[in-house]
Design an enzyme around this catalytic site. Sequence first.
Site, short mmCIF file in Angstrom:
data_model
loop_
_atom_site.label_atom_id
_atom_site.label_comp_id
_atom_site.label_asym_id
_atom_site.label_seq_id
_atom_site.Cartn_x
_atom_site.Cartn_y
_atom_site.Cartn_z
N GLU A 138 20.13 35.38 16.57
CA GLU A 138 20.09 33.92 16.50
C GLU A 138 19.02 33.45 15.53
O GLU A 138 17.86 33.85 15.64
CB GLU A 138 19.85 33.33 17.90
CG GLU A 138 19.79 31.80 17.87
CD GLU A 138 19.94 31.12 19.22
OE1 GLU A 138 20.24 31.80 20.21
OE2 GLU A 138 19.75 29.89 19.27
N SER A 193 23.13 27.96 27.75
CA SER A 193 23.23 26.66 27.06
C SER A 193 23.94 25.64 27.94
O SER A 193 23.91 24.45 27.64
CB SER A 193 23.95 26.82 25.72
OG SER A 193 25.18 27.51 25.89
N GLU A 217 17.92 38.15 26.91
CA GLU A 217 17.14 37.93 25.70
C GLU A 217 15.99 38.93 25.58
O GLU A 217 15.40 39.34 26.59
CB GLU A 217 16.58 36.49 25.68
CG GLU A 217 17.68 35.43 25.63
CD GLU A 217 17.14 34.01 25.56
OE1 GLU A 217 15.90 33.80 25.48
OE2 GLU A 217 17.98 33.08 25.57
N1 LIG Z 1 24.22 22.51 22.02
C1 LIG Z 1 23.55 23.65 21.85
N2 LIG Z 1 23.80 24.41 20.77
C2 LIG Z 1 23.12 25.57 20.57
O1 LIG Z 1 23.40 26.27 19.58
C3 LIG Z 1 22.14 25.97 21.54
C4 LIG Z 1 21.93 25.14 22.66
N3 LIG Z 1 22.62 23.99 22.78
N4 LIG Z 1 21.03 25.47 23.62
C5 LIG Z 1 20.50 26.80 23.64
C6 LIG Z 1 20.21 27.26 22.29
C7 LIG Z 1 19.08 26.50 21.61
N5 LIG Z 1 19.47 26.60 20.24
C8 LIG Z 1 18.83 25.95 19.17
C9 LIG Z 1 18.17 24.76 19.36
C10 LIG Z 1 17.57 24.10 18.31
C11 LIG Z 1 17.60 24.64 17.03
C12 LIG Z 1 16.96 23.91 15.90
O2 LIG Z 1 16.35 22.88 16.08
N6 LIG Z 1 17.12 24.44 14.66
C13 LIG Z 1 16.73 23.77 13.42
C14 LIG Z 1 16.21 24.76 12.39
C15 LIG Z 1 14.80 25.14 12.61
C16 LIG Z 1 14.21 25.80 11.40
O3 LIG Z 1 14.60 25.45 10.27
O4 LIG Z 1 13.31 26.66 11.58
C17 LIG Z 1 17.96 23.12 12.81
O5 LIG Z 1 17.82 22.08 12.17
O6 LIG Z 1 19.07 23.68 12.96
C18 LIG Z 1 18.25 25.86 16.84
C19 LIG Z 1 18.86 26.50 17.91
C20 LIG Z 1 20.73 27.29 20.09
N7 LIG Z 1 21.36 27.12 21.39
C1 LIG Z 2 24.06 30.46 21.77
C2 LIG Z 2 24.44 31.62 22.63
C3 LIG Z 2 24.21 32.93 21.93
C4 LIG Z 2 23.74 31.58 23.96
O1 LIG Z 2 22.92 32.38 24.31
C5 LIG Z 2 24.07 30.46 24.85
O2 LIG Z 2 25.05 29.72 24.61
O3 LIG Z 2 23.38 30.32 25.87
MG LIG Z 3 21.84 31.77 26.04
#
Ligand SMILES: Nc1nc(=O)c2c([nH]1)NC[C@@H]1CN(c3ccc(C(=O)N[C@@H](CCC(=O)O)C(=O)O)cc3)CN21
Ligand SMILES: CC(C)C(=O)C(=O)O
Ligand SMILES: [Mg+2]
Length: 293
Positions: free
Chosen positions: A210, A74, A144
């Site tokens: 996740e 991330s 992953e």
């Molecule tokens: N700043 C940041 N926080 C994170 O938690 C994170 C990152 N970056 N980068 C790597 C991954 C990508 N992640 C993500 C990115 C987007 C969503 C997302 O858009 N989720 C929607 C829900 C989707 C659904 O309902 O199916 C949301 O609104 O949370 C989730 C995890 C988690 N990780």
């Molecule tokens: C969100 C966590 C589990 C991760 O893989 C990351 O920060 O890259």
């Molecule tokens: Mg990661």
Amino acid sequence: MSLKAAQNQSSPAGPSSDSSKALYGGTSTRRITVHDIAAATERGEKWPMLTAYDAMTASVFDEAGIPVMLVGDSMGNVHLGYETTVPVTMDEIALLSAAVVRGTRRAMVVADLPFGSYQEGPVQALRNATRLIKESGVGAVKLEGGERSHEQIRLLVEAGIPVMAHIGLTPQSVNAMGYRVQGRGEEAAQQLLRDAKAVQDAGAFAVVLELVPAELAAEVTRTLHIPTVGIGAGAGTDAQVLVYTDMVGLTGGKVPRFTKQYANLRKVLGDAAKEFADEVVGGTFPAAEHTFH
Ligand SMILES: Nc1nc(=O)c2c([nH]1)NC[C@@H]1CN(c3ccc(C(=O)N[C@@H](CCC(=O)O)C(=O)O)cc3)CN21
Ligand SMILES: CC(C)C(=O)C(=O)O
Ligand SMILES: [Mg+2]
């Protein structure tokens, strides 16, 4: 108490009987190992994990007692300005992992293997994980994939490298899967359970879940003996992880709904920068006490 703790109720010591040993809040100052994590999970402790990408921030979390720090890919989104984690390289992970190790004394440091560093197969995974262990000094690596990555996990574990697995939403596969909740529906739930068992059988010491429904994450937690680390997976996992910039309100733009903001560092930093700028323009900084003659 975690769901796994409920299963451990019959253990002679009982959950959290000796708080000095606790992974969070304990008195030990030596570096935490996978054995400490297994023991804490056995005692029914829930534990926190945060990402870190530099020595200074890592030292703050280390002093706060955070027992496990993840040098997440991330970093691509939050520190390097990429749209996704996909472009992150081994050189970037190796550099920032070494910084986090230098900034910590007690935390176990886990480094993400970036996209393209283990997909070719177990030998490639071992070469890159070995580099992070030897050159950066991390205690474990994370990669992953469930069933699809079990051969990589097995070879690393056989070589003596602790592996944290990561299933459910796997952001390195964003181009194929998007950012959607995983494990919804009977078939997807069965696949997630198979993935969880595959990484445990391959020797992973923990597994990140996740963006999966809370009920399913709780079922995985009950099924496995290794700890589950949730992010967007409800309250029933053994541990929780957040991207630290989300936790402190530093990430710009949209953040996932599962994050909780415990501070607003974006505002604190911006206000400090404006105050400094105003004083420079107004001629009140530097003052006498900042000046040498
Ligand atoms: N700043 C940041 N926080 C994170 O938690 C994170 C990152 N970056 N980068 C790597 C991954 C990508 N992640 C993500 C990115 C987007 C969503 C997302 O858009 N989720 C929607 C829900 C989707 C659904 O309902 O199916 C949301 O609104 O949370 C989730 C995890 C988690 N990780
Ligand atoms: C969100 C966590 C589990 C991760 O893989 C990351 O920060 O890259
Ligand atoms: Mg990661």
